[in-house]
Design an enzyme around this catalytic site. Structure first.
Site, mmCIF file in Angstrom:
data_model
loop_
_atom_site.group_PDB
_atom_site.id
_atom_site.type_symbol
_atom_site.label_atom_id
_atom_site.label_comp_id
_atom_site.label_asym_id
_atom_site.label_seq_id
_atom_site.Cartn_x
_atom_site.Cartn_y
_atom_site.Cartn_z
ATOM 1 N N ASP A 67 24.751 27.832 23.121
ATOM 2 C CA ASP A 67 24.650 28.168 24.540
ATOM 3 C C ASP A 67 26.009 28.145 25.238
ATOM 4 O OD1 ASP A 67 24.909 25.392 24.356
ATOM 5 O OD2 ASP A 67 22.843 25.010 24.953
ATOM 6 N N ASN A 136 15.377 15.025 28.283
ATOM 7 C CA ASN A 136 14.077 15.595 28.663
ATOM 8 C C ASN A 136 13.429 16.361 27.510
ATOM 9 O OD1 ASN A 136 15.660 17.863 28.490
ATOM 10 N ND2 ASN A 136 15.278 18.598 30.559
ATOM 11 N N GLU A 143 14.511 24.404 28.478
ATOM 12 C CA GLU A 143 14.059 23.271 29.282
ATOM 13 C C GLU A 143 12.532 23.183 29.295
ATOM 14 O OE1 GLU A 143 16.254 21.304 30.164
ATOM 15 O OE2 GLU A 143 18.009 22.239 31.070
#
Ligand code: PGA
Length: 244
Positions: A67, A136, A143
């Protein structure tokens, strides 16, 4: 998912470097997938050392990174291209033309993402992919959400990720809110995946990953449970929640 628990961050890094060294020695023209963040820094240090002291040869290796922040050029000190140059590429004999980090300044992220996936395919595909895990549960910048992207493209960073990554920037307002990220499908196509986790801050997410017995888009890393060849290498602190 195989799990290797190490005594320390250093041992985690050496174990991870062992996997990469053995794959590179086995096939000097290998395609490898690389990650940024604090966790892989020790792996890169160890690979640099093995290049310098043991002649580990990167001259024909190709790499693809997961990324890049949208809007940052490769020479911005906060860009992942800059990170990779500083942590690894500048210290080994890899041909920079064979290193790929998504282009943060692309004006057409959708078309660019498709091209990035196509480049991976045309290179023969990723043999071994390195991953970190977000607190997370994200992998790359996929995400937690109701749906997860399959291919590489534009993604929005979650508030948790922006908070987690603010430590690299002067203030939280400077953290980009979007990125170009390899999608879940792009990652899952790698033949072999090494995922690293270190420290108490990852204990909760590692225990959810290993104890859940379920796949959920709310913890994107759980999709790795469907992959046939994944090794989680984590230190005792990151593993500490599993048996609690
Ligand atoms: P970290 O990031 O290595 O800096 O903890 C991991 C990730 O967000 O994938």
């Amino acid at each position: 998912m195989k799990t290797i628990v190490t005594k320390s961050y250093d041992e985690m890094s050496k174990t991870s470097a062992d996997f990469f060294e053995s794959e590179i020695r086995n096939n000097p023209e290998i395609v490898i997938g690389l990650a940024t963040g604090s966790t892989p820094v020790g792996t890169y240090k160890e690979l640099v050392r093995r290049h310098m002291e043991k002649g580990l040869d990167f001259s024909r290796v190709k790499s693809f990174n997961l990324d890049e922040y949208l809007g940052l050029s490769g020479d911005n000190p906060n860009s992942y291209r800059h990170f990779m140059n500083e942590q690894l590429f500048n210290h080994i004999n890899i041909d920079k033309n064979n290193t790929h980090v998504p282009e943060g300044l692309t004006e057409d992220p959708k078309a660019y993402g498709e091209k990035y996936d196509q480049m991976i395919t045309e290179s023969g595909g990723i043999r071994i992919q390195l991953l970190g895990i977000g607190s997370n549960g994200h992998i790359a910048f996929n995400e937690p959400d109701d749906e997860l992207p399959l291919g590489t493209g534009l993604v929005e960073l979650s508030e948790q990720t922006i908070e987690d990554n603010a430590r690299f920037f002067q203030s939280i307002d400077q953290v980009p809110t979007q990125a170009i990220s390899m999608g879940m499908g792009s990652i899952m196509k790698a033949e072999k995946i090494i995922i690293l986790a270190s420290g108490e801050g990852k204990a909760e997410v590692i225990s959810k990953l290993l104890n859940s017995g379920k796949v959920t888009s709310r913890i994107p890393a759980t999709f790795l449970l469907l992959h046939p060849d994944v090794t989680l290498i984590c230190d005792e602190e990151a593993y500490s929640g599993v048996s609690r």
